[in-house]
Structures are given as structure tokens and as C-alpha cells.
Design a protein around this motif. Structure first.
Motif, short mmCIF file in Angstrom:
data_model
loop_
_atom_site.label_atom_id
_atom_site.label_comp_id
_atom_site.label_asym_id
_atom_site.label_seq_id
_atom_site.Cartn_x
_atom_site.Cartn_y
_atom_site.Cartn_z
N PRO A 185 0.82 -1.22 0.00
CA PRO A 185 0.00 0.00 0.00
C PRO A 185 0.85 1.27 0.00
N ILE A 187 3.67 4.04 -1.41
CA ILE A 187 4.29 4.61 -2.61
C ILE A 187 5.79 4.68 -2.38
N THR A 188 6.16 5.15 -1.23
CA THR A 188 7.57 5.32 -0.88
C THR A 188 8.26 3.96 -0.86
N SER B 84 2.20 0.69 10.35
CA SER B 84 2.28 2.06 9.87
C SER B 84 1.16 2.88 10.49
N ARG B 95 6.46 4.15 9.09
CA ARG B 95 6.39 2.70 9.21
C ARG B 95 7.46 2.26 10.21
N PHE B 142 10.91 4.27 8.89
CA PHE B 142 11.10 5.23 7.81
C PHE B 142 9.76 5.86 7.44
N PRO B 143 9.81 7.04 6.84
CA PRO B 143 8.56 7.70 6.45
C PRO B 143 7.90 6.94 5.30
N ILE B 144 6.59 6.97 5.24
CA ILE B 144 5.88 6.33 4.15
C ILE B 144 4.81 7.26 3.59
N GLN B 145 4.39 6.93 2.39
CA GLN B 145 3.27 7.62 1.77
C GLN B 145 2.33 6.54 1.24
N ILE B 146 1.08 6.58 1.67
CA ILE B 146 0.11 5.56 1.26
C ILE B 146 -0.43 5.88 -0.14
N LYS B 147 -0.61 4.86 -0.95
CA LYS B 147 -1.18 5.03 -2.29
C LYS B 147 -2.60 5.62 -2.18
#
Lengths: 195, 195
Positions: A185, A187-188, B84, B95, B142-147
Motif C-alpha cells: 500500500p 508509494i515510498t 504504519s 512505518r 522510515f517515512p511512508i506515503q500511502i497510495k
């Protein structure tokens, strides 16, 4: 447990705290769990199934020892507002569901359950009031027997490190963990070490 | 929240009550949730993902407003011990995972995590003691970006009565509810009205 009445006001208080708001589904779920528990011997070690991920799992988690994280509660998304409690070794138990026929007497609950009114047209207060009055009256129930293969505890087997994300995963999932095989889920970069 | 220390003893007490036993995974999960929460602004309305159904969902449900039943917690079974937390509208977040490299310093935790010892050989007390000492030291982040497609709220659409079991289900599932289409865990008639 078997003979004790269901303290709905105390339960609603706990719903606010655990679920975040007094959702009709969680309140109905409280009555459903209570009914199911009266149908199995108080000494039975039981597991639970929720046939929907919506609301009902929280009623089960609040009112029984079964949680998602301890795996005594399984969610099988059939989209039905129903739950089962059953002997964790022998699989015999009870299934409790909302019986649409019994909703005819309760127009506010029916309109909410079948989404016959928009959210704006619904009165949360009226729905809750009918739910409290109706209690287990709107529930159907019947005995169930769980399939033996469903009772088996699944062992996740050997745990190894994924060559892509370098995190631990069950080897039985393949050469890479399921996230690195796709469907992430995020993108990163899911695998900061590069794939 | 951001600056408050994590009261591990109080948390362990709650684990016993909610999860039923002081499972190492839920205790580690407590540190993981705590770490994740320090990484997002205290005012952020966040949703959660657990990448495993084991233990971690209970830590999230105990320490955040996110539960399975209110749908703010999603379980995506990647078999990874990771979670996350992310802004529910914008999808940015963090995350947190168990970093196998960091387990080298903690042989009891490592042996438990990778199942290097049989249950009999493991000492619950030693594992817990190392988990409490290690705290967030064994976690990576680490940082995440969700779709974006994952952030969308899915509407289950029209609710109708299944002609087989006569219970309510989402029409989008087909002409019958998913249970009556097969895969029921029950041996006993799932459709008491006959199919």
C-alpha cells in the motif's frame, strides 16, 4: 455469565472509549455477543468468527477474551452481520445473526441496516433507542459445527530474512516476502535497501 | 503524547487483560506503536496498518483510537512484524518494523522472533526482560506515503437479502452472499431455509 443480565449502559460507555463513537452496529453487536454467550456453557474455551469487519469485531473484542491479535477472533468477510462462538477444540457452538424479518417491527433499525435513508435523514438517537428496546429480539440464532480443517492451528513455519526488504517473513510465502512480491500500500520505497 | 514516556508496566498490565496473556509480540508492539506516535504530530487524525494479524493489532487497538471494528486499523497480512500510522486524509506517515540486524545484541528476542528455540527451550521471563531493556532499540523506521487508492473509503453499496440464507448482504458480492457462494467454515446448514 450465563444468568447475568446485559448492562447496556455500562457497555455503551465502553463502546465510546474503545470504538471511538457509539456506532449502532457495535451496540447491536453487544446484544448479539451476550446472546451467543448465554448459549454456550460458561466453562467452554471458545473462539469467535465475525462475518464482517464492520463494528462486530469490536463488540466481540470488548465482551469476550477473543481478540484479533490473539487469533481467537477470526474475521471472515462474508458481508453478513453475524458472529459465531464455538468450542475451540470441538468446533460446536452457536451462530447469531440479524434476522431481516424481525426488523419489520423496528423501522429505524431497518432503515439504518438496509441504508434506506441517507445519513442526514437518520436520527442516531432514534436508532439507538430502538436498538436498546429491541435488544436480542432482532437476532436469529442456530447451532453450528465448524469444519475440522478450520479448527487446525496453522504454523507459519520457518522464519527467514527477505532478500529485498531485509525483514523477517515466513519462508512458505515464497522467495520474497508478500509485500516485496507486490500489492504494497506504500508509494515510498517499501524496500529501502533496494530490490 | 509526543513527549510522554511509555509506561511499560502499566501497558503490560493492560496486555494481560485485553490480550489474555503477556505475549512478547504484544509487548514489543507497544514500543513500536509508541515510537510511531512520537513521529507524527499529536493533532494528526491517523489510520493504522498492521502487516501481520499476530499480536501487533492488539497493541495498536490498545494504544491508539484505531480498531478493526471502526476500520481505522487495517490488517494486510504480509507476514512482516511491522506497522504504519499515517494521516487518514493525506496518507503521509511512518512505518516501524523489527530490524533483524538490531536483534544481534538481544539473543533471547532473536531466538523467539526467528523461532530458533522450541517453546520448551524458551524462557518467557528472559525474553520479556530483554524486550523491556531493548525497547525501541530493535525497531527500524522510515517515512511512508500511502497510495491514494488505498485511502479511499469503500462504500459497500446496496444491501439486499440473500435468496439462499435470507440474511442481508452487499449486492455487489453477487446474486448470493459470499457465504452461500461457498467457503463457509460451517458444516451445519449455513442456510437453514434451504438453498
Amino acid at each position: 455469565m450465563k444468568e447475568s443480565p446485559f448492562d447496556i449502559e455500562d457497555y455503551i460507555h465502553r463502546v465510546q472509549s474503545f470504538h471511538g463513537h457509539i456506532a449502532p452496529g457495535v451496540v447491536i453487536g453487544g446484544f448479539m455477543v451476550h446472546l451467543a454467550r448465554t448459549r454456550i456453557p460458561a466453562t467452554t474455551l471458545f473462539d469467535a468468527i465475525s462475518e464482517t469487519p464492520a463494528c462486530l469485531p469490536d463488540a466481540i473484542q470488548m465482551l469476550t477474551p477473543c481478540t484479533v491479535g490473539n487469533s481467537w477472533l477470526k474475521i471472515i468477510n462474508f458481508g453478513r452481520f453475524a458472529l459465531s462462538l464455538y468450542d475451540k477444540y470441538h468446533g460446536n457452538g452457536v451462530r447469531v445473526f440479524i434476522d431481516p424479518e424481525r426488523l419489520e417491527k423496528w423501522p429505524e433499525i431497518k432503515a439504518w441496516f438496509f441504508k434506506l435513508k441517507s445519513k442526514k435523514e437518520q436520527s442516531h438517537e432514534h436508532i439507538l433507542s430502538q436498538i436498546k428496546q429491541a435488544g436480542v429480539e432482532i437476532c436469529g440464532e442456530f447451532p453450528i459445527q465448524i469444519k475440522p480443517e478450520f479448527l487446525k492451528k496453522r504454523d507459519k513455519g520457518k522464519v527467514v530474512i527477505c532478500p529485498s526488504c531485509r525483514e523477517a517473513y515466513p519462508l512458505q510465502d515464497g522467495d520474497f516476502c508478500l509485500a516485496c512480491q507486490g500489492n504494497s500500500p506504500y508509494i515510498t520505497p517499501d524496500a529501502p535497501y533496494g530490490q
